[in-house]
Write a protein that holds these residues in place. Structure first.
Motif, PDB file in Angstrom:
ATOM      1  N   LEU A 106       0.829  -1.202   0.000  1.00 20.80           N
ATOM      2  CA  LEU A 106       0.000   0.000   0.000  1.00 20.80           C
ATOM      3  C   LEU A 106       0.866   1.256   0.000  1.00 20.80           C
ATOM      4  N   ASP A 107       1.918   1.263   0.790  1.00 18.76           N
ATOM      5  CA  ASP A 107       2.817   2.415   0.846  1.00 18.76           C
ATOM      6  C   ASP A 107       3.495   2.635  -0.500  1.00 18.76           C
ATOM      7  N   ARG A 108       3.916   1.568  -1.123  1.00 16.92           N
ATOM      8  CA  ARG A 108       4.575   1.690  -2.428  1.00 16.92           C
ATOM      9  C   ARG A 108       3.603   2.172  -3.505  1.00 16.92           C
ATOM     10  N   ALA A 109       2.355   1.751  -3.432  1.00 16.90           N
ATOM     11  CA  ALA A 109       1.367   2.140  -4.436  1.00 16.90           C
ATOM     12  C   ALA A 109       0.932   3.599  -4.280  1.00 16.90           C
ATOM     13  N   VAL A 110       0.887   4.083  -3.041  1.00 11.66           N
ATOM     14  CA  VAL A 110       0.350   5.417  -2.783  1.00 11.66           C
ATOM     15  C   VAL A 110       1.414   6.505  -2.861  1.00 11.66           C
ATOM     16  N   SER A 111       2.600   6.239  -2.374  1.00 15.03           N
ATOM     17  CA  SER A 111       3.613   7.292  -2.259  1.00 15.03           C
ATOM     18  C   SER A 111       4.430   7.436  -3.543  1.00 15.03           C
ATOM     19  N   ALA A 112       4.943   8.643  -3.713  1.00 12.36           N
ATOM     20  CA  ALA A 112       5.802   8.934  -4.863  1.00 12.36           C
ATOM     21  C   ALA A 112       7.239   8.571  -4.503  1.00 12.36           C
ATOM     22  N   PRO A 113       8.056   8.277  -5.497  1.00 13.59           N
ATOM     23  CA  PRO A 113       9.454   7.969  -5.190  1.00 13.59           C
ATOM     24  C   PRO A 113      10.169   9.213  -4.659  1.00 13.59           C
ATOM     25  N   PRO A 114      11.128   9.030  -3.765  1.00 22.88           N
ATOM     26  CA  PRO A 114      11.817  10.186  -3.198  1.00 22.88           C
ATOM     27  C   PRO A 114      12.697  10.881  -4.238  1.00 22.88           C
ATOM     28  N   ASN A 115      12.776  12.198  -4.116  1.00 21.93           N
ATOM     29  CA  ASN A 115      13.626  12.988  -4.989  1.00 21.93           C
ATOM     30  C   ASN A 115      14.903  13.316  -4.215  1.00 21.93           C
ATOM     31  N   PRO A 116      16.034  12.751  -4.600  1.00 20.35           N
ATOM     32  CA  PRO A 116      17.247  12.988  -3.824  1.00 20.35           C
ATOM     33  C   PRO A 116      17.727  14.431  -3.881  1.00 20.35           C
ATOM     34  N   TYR A 117      17.277  15.205  -4.842  1.00 20.34           N
ATOM     35  CA  TYR A 117      17.718  16.592  -4.969  1.00 20.34           C
ATOM     36  C   TYR A 117      16.928  17.531  -4.058  1.00 20.34           C
ATOM     37  N   GLN A 118      15.797  17.071  -3.516  1.00 22.19           N
ATOM     38  CA  GLN A 118      15.009  17.878  -2.591  1.00 22.19           C
ATOM     39  C   GLN A 118      15.113  17.378  -1.153  1.00 22.19           C
ATOM     40  N   ALA A 119      15.867  16.327  -0.940  1.00 23.67           N
ATOM     41  CA  ALA A 119      15.997  15.758   0.398  1.00 23.67           C
ATOM     42  C   ALA A 119      16.956  16.596   1.233  1.00 23.67           C
ATOM     43  N   PRO A 120      16.697  16.698   2.531  1.00 18.82           N
ATOM     44  CA  PRO A 120      17.638  17.411   3.397  1.00 18.82           C
ATOM     45  C   PRO A 120      18.916  16.591   3.550  1.00 18.82           C
ATOM     46  N   PRO A 121      20.006  17.238   3.925  1.00 13.94           N
ATOM     47  CA  PRO A 121      21.252  16.492   4.117  1.00 13.94           C
ATOM     48  C   PRO A 121      21.136  15.515   5.283  1.00 13.94           C
ATOM     49  N   LEU A 122      21.829  14.378   5.186  1.00 12.07           N
ATOM     50  CA  LEU A 122      21.771  13.401   6.262  1.00 12.07           C
ATOM     51  C   LEU A 122      22.429  13.935   7.527  1.00 12.07           C
ATOM     52  N   LEU A 123      23.575  14.549   7.385  1.00 12.59           N
ATOM     53  CA  LEU A 123      24.266  15.161   8.512  1.00 12.59           C
ATOM     54  C   LEU A 123      24.456  16.635   8.202  1.00 12.59           C
ATOM     55  N   ALA A 124      23.782  17.485   8.952  1.00 18.99           N
ATOM     56  CA  ALA A 124      23.861  18.925   8.710  1.00 18.99           C
ATOM     57  C   ALA A 124      24.568  19.602   9.873  1.00 18.99           C
ATOM     58  N   LEU A 125      25.685  19.027  10.280  1.00 18.07           N
ATOM     59  CA  LEU A 125      26.406  19.558  11.430  1.00 18.07           C
ATOM     60  C   LEU A 125      27.066  20.882  11.066  1.00 18.07           C
TER      61      LEU A 125
END
Length: 55
Positions: free
Chosen positions: A20-39
Motif C-alpha cells: 500500500l505504501d509503495r502504491a500510494v507514495s511517490a518515489p523520493p527525490n534525492p535533490y530535494q531531500a535534506p542532508p543526512l548530517l547537517a552539522l
C-alpha cells in the motif's frame, strides 16, 4: 492457535502495508531531500520530535 498461523498473518499484514505504501507514495527525490548530517550548516531542524526542544 499455534505460532505458524500467527506468523503468517503478521507477515501478510506487513506485506500489505508495504504494498500500500509503495502504491500510494511517490518515489523520493534525492535533490530535494535534506542532508543526512547537517552539522554546523546553519539549517534549522524541522519535522521531528527533537526539533521542538530547540525552538
Amino acid at each position: 492457535m499455534t505460532r505458524k498461523p500467527v506468523a503468517l498473518v503478521v507477515v501478510l499484514a506487513v506485506a500489505c502495508v508495504l504494498a500500500l505504501d509503495r502504491a500510494v507514495s511517490a518515489p523520493p527525490n534525492p535533490y530535494q531531500a535534506p542532508p543526512l548530517l547537517a552539522l554546523g550548516s546553519g539549517l534549522a531542524p524541522g519535522g521531528a520530535h527533537c526539533s521542538a526542544a530547540g525552538s
